[in-house]
Design a protein around this motif. Structure first.
Motif, PDB file in Angstrom:
ATOM      1  N   THR A  13     -53.952  18.654  33.559  1.00 26.74           N
ATOM      2  CA  THR A  13     -54.813  19.610  34.244  1.00 26.74           C
ATOM      3  C   THR A  13     -55.156  20.795  33.350  1.00 26.74           C
ATOM      4  OG1 THR A  13     -53.717  19.010  36.302  1.00 26.74           O
ATOM      5  CG2 THR A  13     -55.027  21.019  36.323  1.00 26.74           C
TER       6      THR A  13
ATOM      7  N   ALA B  29     -52.837   5.502  25.529  1.00 24.58           N
ATOM      8  CA  ALA B  29     -53.233   4.593  26.611  1.00 24.58           C
ATOM      9  C   ALA B  29     -54.061   3.432  26.063  1.00 24.58           C
ATOM     10  CB  ALA B  29     -54.030   5.360  27.665  1.00 24.58           C
TER      11      ALA B  29
ATOM     12  N   LYS C 161     -55.026   9.799  25.259  1.00 24.71           N
ATOM     13  CA  LYS C 161     -56.004   8.728  25.472  1.00 24.71           C
ATOM     14  C   LYS C 161     -55.813   7.594  24.465  1.00 24.71           C
ATOM     15  CE  LYS C 161     -59.336  11.591  27.830  1.00 24.71           C
ATOM     16  NZ  LYS C 161     -60.669  12.147  27.913  1.00 24.71           N
TER      17      LYS C 161
ATOM     18  N   PHE D 196     -60.906   4.556  33.722  1.00 24.68           N
ATOM     19  CA  PHE D 196     -59.971   4.981  34.766  1.00 24.68           C
ATOM     20  C   PHE D 196     -58.789   5.729  34.163  1.00 24.68           C
ATOM     21  CE2 PHE D 196     -56.078   4.127  37.169  1.00 24.68           C
ATOM     22  CZ  PHE D 196     -56.375   4.821  38.333  1.00 24.68           C
ATOM     23  N   VAL D 197     -58.218   5.178  33.102  1.00 25.51           N
ATOM     24  CA  VAL D 197     -57.075   5.824  32.450  1.00 25.51           C
ATOM     25  C   VAL D 197     -57.481   7.177  31.874  1.00 25.51           C
ATOM     26  CG1 VAL D 197     -55.490   5.645  30.476  1.00 25.51           C
ATOM     27  CG2 VAL D 197     -55.817   3.694  31.995  1.00 25.51           C
TER      28      VAL D 197
ATOM     29  N   ARG E 116     -59.776   9.200  32.976  1.00 22.45           N
ATOM     30  CA  ARG E 116     -59.886  10.149  34.093  1.00 22.45           C
ATOM     31  C   ARG E 116     -58.501  10.532  34.599  1.00 22.45           C
ATOM     32  NH1 ARG E 116     -63.380  12.732  32.950  1.00 22.45           N
ATOM     33  NH2 ARG E 116     -63.296  13.760  34.941  1.00 22.45           N
ATOM     34  N   LEU E 117     -57.581   9.569  34.618  1.00 20.78           N
ATOM     35  CA  LEU E 117     -56.205   9.842  35.037  1.00 20.78           C
ATOM     36  C   LEU E 117     -55.535  10.828  34.071  1.00 20.78           C
ATOM     37  CD1 LEU E 117     -53.898   9.174  37.020  1.00 20.78           C
ATOM     38  CD2 LEU E 117     -53.286   7.292  35.496  1.00 20.78           C
ATOM     39  N   VAL E 118     -55.728  10.624  32.779  1.00 15.19           N
ATOM     40  CA  VAL E 118     -55.173  11.537  31.771  1.00 15.19           C
ATOM     41  C   VAL E 118     -55.770  12.928  31.952  1.00 15.19           C
ATOM     42  CG1 VAL E 118     -55.146  12.049  29.297  1.00 15.19           C
ATOM     43  CG2 VAL E 118     -54.570   9.759  30.095  1.00 15.19           C
ATOM     44  N   ASP E 119     -57.074  12.998  32.167  1.00 13.82           N
ATOM     45  CA  ASP E 119     -57.716  14.294  32.410  1.00 13.82           C
ATOM     46  C   ASP E 119     -57.094  14.979  33.629  1.00 13.82           C
ATOM     47  OD1 ASP E 119     -59.426  13.932  30.265  1.00 13.82           O
ATOM     48  OD2 ASP E 119     -61.149  13.355  31.490  1.00 13.82           O
ATOM     49  N   PHE E 120     -56.801  14.183  34.666  1.00  8.78           N
ATOM     50  CA  PHE E 120     -56.209  14.729  35.892  1.00  8.78           C
ATOM     51  C   PHE E 120     -54.768  15.193  35.648  1.00  8.78           C
ATOM     52  CE2 PHE E 120     -53.650  13.980  39.735  1.00  8.78           C
ATOM     53  CZ  PHE E 120     -54.252  14.896  40.583  1.00  8.78           C
ATOM     54  N   LEU E 121     -53.981  14.364  34.960  1.00 11.48           N
ATOM     55  CA  LEU E 121     -52.578  14.695  34.710  1.00 11.48           C
ATOM     56  C   LEU E 121     -52.421  15.890  33.773  1.00 11.48           C
ATOM     57  CD1 LEU E 121     -51.007  11.128  34.397  1.00 11.48           C
ATOM     58  CD2 LEU E 121     -50.825  12.726  36.320  1.00 11.48           C
TER      59      LEU E 121
END
Length: 151
Positions: free
Chosen positions: A117, A141, A138, A107-108, A110-115
């Protein structure tokens, strides 16, 4: 010439408790490490399935950025898994905490990938600097999650 060195510490009576402890503990150590490595393999496989670009294919084609990024994922999964293994007292706890850390890490990630961008696409194009930044985020995190598990 006589030797002043005493070899009595090698006698079976002296080694017996240590050897018994080793004989009892080593198989458990192997089992715990094996299960944790299996969890790592599962986590890395799930990550590679969930990503928009296929790291293994990219790595085989010589994409250094993809290799750096995927290496960071493996280390990022291993850090909290190691903390969960160290904090656990049984195989069941390793499985529970290990599974939980994998879910949280994925989850983290994917969140890092999203943040961050655009970084995954830049990695797909072979930009190593983007991969290094993504790996750093990553790993940061992963260290925070490992501390949470161990604490």
């Amino acid at each position: 010439m006589t030797s002043d060195f005493n070899f009595n510490f090698l006698s079976p009576e002296v080694l017996r408790p240590e050897m018994q402890a080793f004989a009892a503990g080593f198989p458990v150590t192997l089992l715990h490490a094996g299960v944790t490595l299996l969890l790592l393999l599962i986590g890395a496989t799930i990550y590679s399935i969930l990503t928009p670009y296929k790291e293994i294919h990219q790595i085989r084609e010589g994409n250094s950025a993809a290799a750096v990024a995927y290496g960071g994922v493996i280390i990022g999964l291993a850090i909290p898994l190691a903390a969960s293994m160290a904090a656990s007292t049984s195989l069941r706890e390793i499985l529970l905490w290990g599974g939980a850390t994998i879910i949280l890490q994925l989850f983290v990630f994917r969140l890092v990938d999203f943040l961050l961008t655009g970084l995954p696409a830049r990695i797909n194009e072979g930009e190593v600097s983007a991969a290094v930044l993504l790996v750093a985020a990553k790993l940061a995190a992963a260290l925070v999650l490992a501390a949470a598990v161990a604490g």
